[in-house]
Design an enzyme around this catalytic site. Structure first.
Site, PDB file in Angstrom:
ATOM      1  N   ASP A  58     -35.943  35.135 -32.979  1.00 22.17           N
ATOM      2  CA  ASP A  58     -37.380  35.380 -32.912  1.00 22.17           C
ATOM      3  C   ASP A  58     -38.004  34.538 -34.023  1.00 22.17           C
ATOM      4  O   ASP A  58     -37.785  34.805 -35.215  1.00 22.17           O
ATOM      5  CB  ASP A  58     -37.638  36.878 -33.145  1.00 22.17           C
ATOM      6  N   ASN A  85     -41.399  24.517 -30.340  1.00 23.46           N
ATOM      7  CA  ASN A  85     -42.083  24.620 -29.047  1.00 23.46           C
ATOM      8  C   ASN A  85     -42.430  26.050 -28.596  1.00 23.46           C
ATOM      9  O   ASN A  85     -43.255  26.222 -27.701  1.00 23.46           O
ATOM     10  CB  ASN A  85     -41.170  23.932 -28.008  1.00 23.46           C
ATOM     11  N   TYR A 158     -55.535  31.560 -28.543  1.00 22.68           N
ATOM     12  CA  TYR A 158     -54.555  30.533 -28.157  1.00 22.68           C
ATOM     13  C   TYR A 158     -55.085  29.131 -28.490  1.00 22.68           C
ATOM     14  O   TYR A 158     -54.400  28.317 -29.103  1.00 22.68           O
ATOM     15  CB  TYR A 158     -54.263  30.640 -26.656  1.00 22.68           C
ATOM     16  N   LYS A 162     -53.639  26.368 -31.188  1.00 22.53           N
ATOM     17  CA  LYS A 162     -53.148  25.042 -30.822  1.00 22.53           C
ATOM     18  C   LYS A 162     -53.914  23.939 -31.556  1.00 22.53           C
ATOM     19  O   LYS A 162     -53.336  22.900 -31.906  1.00 22.53           O
ATOM     20  CB  LYS A 162     -53.215  24.850 -29.307  1.00 22.53           C
ATOM     21  N   GLY A 189     -50.961  19.605 -20.437  1.00 21.38           N
ATOM     22  CA  GLY A 189     -52.152  20.080 -19.724  1.00 21.38           C
ATOM     23  C   GLY A 189     -51.887  21.405 -19.031  1.00 21.38           C
ATOM     24  O   GLY A 189     -51.731  22.428 -19.683  1.00 21.38           O
TER      25      GLY A 189
HETATM   26  N1  LIG Z   1     -47.526  25.778 -19.450  1.00 23.31           N
HETATM   27  C1  LIG Z   1     -48.570  25.107 -19.858  1.00 23.31           C
HETATM   28  O1  LIG Z   1     -49.456  24.770 -19.059  1.00 23.31           O
HETATM   29  C2  LIG Z   1     -48.695  24.675 -21.299  1.00 23.31           C
HETATM   30  C3  LIG Z   1     -49.739  23.789 -21.621  1.00 23.31           C
HETATM   31  C4  LIG Z   1     -49.891  23.391 -22.942  1.00 23.31           C
HETATM   32  C5  LIG Z   1     -49.022  23.850 -23.899  1.00 23.31           C
HETATM   33  N2  LIG Z   1     -48.016  24.716 -23.577  1.00 23.31           N
HETATM   34  C6  LIG Z   1     -47.147  25.160 -24.647  1.00 23.31           C
HETATM   35  O2  LIG Z   1     -45.818  24.781 -24.354  1.00 23.31           O
HETATM   36  C7  LIG Z   1     -44.905  25.655 -25.020  1.00 23.31           C
HETATM   37  C8  LIG Z   1     -43.898  26.148 -24.012  1.00 23.31           C
HETATM   38  O3  LIG Z   1     -44.595  26.870 -23.006  1.00 23.31           O
HETATM   39  P1  LIG Z   1     -44.053  27.062 -21.514  1.00 23.31           P
HETATM   40  O4  LIG Z   1     -45.188  26.763 -20.614  1.00 23.31           O
HETATM   41  O5  LIG Z   1     -42.752  26.373 -21.355  1.00 23.31           O
HETATM   42  O6  LIG Z   1     -43.914  28.652 -21.534  1.00 23.31           O
HETATM   43  P2  LIG Z   1     -42.728  29.646 -21.149  1.00 23.31           P
HETATM   44  O7  LIG Z   1     -43.336  31.000 -21.249  1.00 23.31           O
HETATM   45  O8  LIG Z   1     -42.078  29.209 -19.898  1.00 23.31           O
HETATM   46  O9  LIG Z   1     -41.679  29.445 -22.343  1.00 23.31           O
HETATM   47  C9  LIG Z   1     -41.945  29.883 -23.646  1.00 23.31           C
HETATM   48  C10 LIG Z   1     -40.634  30.335 -24.271  1.00 23.31           C
HETATM   49  O10 LIG Z   1     -40.911  30.715 -25.637  1.00 23.31           O
HETATM   50  C11 LIG Z   1     -40.155  31.869 -25.920  1.00 23.31           C
HETATM   51  N3  LIG Z   1     -40.733  32.626 -27.032  1.00 23.31           N
HETATM   52  C12 LIG Z   1     -41.904  33.311 -27.047  1.00 23.31           C
HETATM   53  N4  LIG Z   1     -42.054  33.924 -28.230  1.00 23.31           N
HETATM   54  C13 LIG Z   1     -40.971  33.612 -28.977  1.00 23.31           C
HETATM   55  C14 LIG Z   1     -40.532  33.971 -30.273  1.00 23.31           C
HETATM   56  N5  LIG Z   1     -41.255  34.791 -31.055  1.00 23.31           N
HETATM   57  N6  LIG Z   1     -39.365  33.464 -30.738  1.00 23.31           N
HETATM   58  C15 LIG Z   1     -38.618  32.652 -29.963  1.00 23.31           C
HETATM   59  N7  LIG Z   1     -38.967  32.296 -28.710  1.00 23.31           N
HETATM   60  C16 LIG Z   1     -40.135  32.781 -28.227  1.00 23.31           C
HETATM   61  C17 LIG Z   1     -40.176  32.677 -24.622  1.00 23.31           C
HETATM   62  O11 LIG Z   1     -39.127  33.630 -24.579  1.00 23.31           O
HETATM   63  C18 LIG Z   1     -40.040  31.577 -23.580  1.00 23.31           C
HETATM   64  O12 LIG Z   1     -38.684  31.334 -23.242  1.00 23.31           O
HETATM   65  C19 LIG Z   1     -45.771  26.743 -25.641  1.00 23.31           C
HETATM   66  O13 LIG Z   1     -45.980  26.462 -27.011  1.00 23.31           O
HETATM   67  C20 LIG Z   1     -47.062  26.652 -24.872  1.00 23.31           C
HETATM   68  O14 LIG Z   1     -48.154  27.151 -25.604  1.00 23.31           O
HETATM   69  C21 LIG Z   1     -47.830  25.131 -22.288  1.00 23.31           C
END
Ligand SMILES: NC(=O)c1ccc[n+]([C@@H]2O[C@H](COP(=O)([O-])OP(=O)(O)OC[C@H]3O[C@@H](n4cnc5c(N)ncnc54)[C@H](O)[C@@H]3O)[C@@H](O)[C@H]2O)c1
Length: 263
Positions: A58, A85, A158, A162, A189
């Site tokens: 975590d 990430n 959020y 970011k 995006g």
């Molecule tokens: N999906 C989108 O459209 C998008 C767009 C811009 C940025 N992002 C960013 O990309 C990153 C990945 O997002 P995603 O879309 O793959 O989401 P996702 O929910 O598929 O994956 C996120 C992962 O982070 C893990 N996580 C959450 N809290 C945690 C903690 N305290 N310790 C360890 N792990 C933790 C979750 O268990 C999950 O496996 C994030 O930072 C998100 O903000 C996503």
């Protein structure tokens, strides 16, 4: 052509979405990867499929941060690339945001991102330069176009987190340049991941829209005409983790099919 042979990488949030796609891509390019995630079973599964190492961690807990960074040094003696990430989101109107919700999002997306980068950079600063490079290490963070784009009033904490990740990226780039450590972030995006499934669900409930409707509305205006896949982000992570980006630092690289231009 694999260009990450031998590079050691730590990825947080590696069980799902963008983190898992990056783990797959960097593994295919020859990297040795520790995949860290809160979801122990899921991260073990992804790491197992790739023949890589899983750590249940975590990122909001300092002892977990130390443990996951230590795992990389214990196994391989150095950490070349951190992909910082892990992230969480909640869609809700601005007036409904509570102190608890604010803290939850900030704790993972901003506070943890800082302390993970601090822990990784502390160790990187004491290691030799990477083979074939004049750098000691590379930090890559996940920000978002939400850092730049208006229209994110339904995800105020959020978006603020970011925007602050972009700021962290630049502070770290300046602070760590003398140690020959770079710091860049990627700004995706609208990416097809479980996070967007959650956004679609929460936003749809607020707008009275059916399942998949908010996603459809979001992707309609993407200039390149298709939704973003986790692999689209992973391709850029491979570039930021590899030698071709060694002269870049302090940059926020937008990968969004053209939604945000000229931030
Ligand atoms: N999906 C989108 O459209 C998008 C767009 C811009 C940025 N992002 C960013 O990309 C990153 C990945 O997002 P995603 O879309 O793959 O989401 P996702 O929910 O598929 O994956 C996120 C992962 O982070 C893990 N996580 C959450 N809290 C945690 C903690 N305290 N310790 C360890 N792990 C933790 C979750 O268990 C999950 O496996 C994030 O930072 C998100 O903000 C996503």
């Amino acid at each position: 052509m694999p260009n990450l042979s031998g590079r050691t990488v730590l990825i947080t949030g590696a069980a799902s979405g963008i983190g898992a796609a990056a783990a797959r891509r960097l593994s295919a390019d020859g990297a040795r990867v520790v995949l860290a995630d809160l979801d122990g079973a899921k991260v073990e599964k992804v790491a197992g499929e790739l023949g890589q190492v899983a750590v249940k961690a975590d990122v909001t807990r300092s002892e977990d941060i130390e443990r996951m960074v230590e795992e990389v040094y214990r196994r391989w003696g150095r950490l070349d690339v951190l992909f910082n990430n892990a992230g969480v989101i909640r869609v809700q109107p601005m007036f409904d945001v509570t102190g608890e919700e604010w803290d939850r999002v900030m704790n993972v997306n901003l506070r943890a991102a800082f302390f993970v980068l601090q822990a990784a950079a502390r160790r990187m600063a004491r290691q030799e330069v990477m083979p074939g490079s004049d750098l000691r290490g590379k930090l890559v963070h996940t920000a978002s176009i939400a850092a730049f784009r208006g229209g994110n009033h339904m995800m105020t904490p959020y978006s603020a987190s970011k925007a602050a990740v972009v700021s962290l990226t630049r502070s770290a780039a300046q602070a760590l340049a003398p140690q020959r450590i770079t710091s860049n972030c990627v700004c995706p995006g609208a990416v097809e991941t479980p996070m967007w499934e959650q956004i679609d669900r929460e936003w749809g409930a607020l707008e009275g829209a059916g399942e998949g409707e908010m996603w459809k509305r979001r992707i309609r205006g993407i200039p390149l005409g298709r939704p973003e896949r986790p692999e689209d982000v992973a391709n850029v992570i491979a570039f930021l983790a590899g030698p071709d980006s060694d002269y870049m630092t302090g940059q926020a690289v937008i990968v969004d099919g053209g939604m945000v231009m000229g931030n």
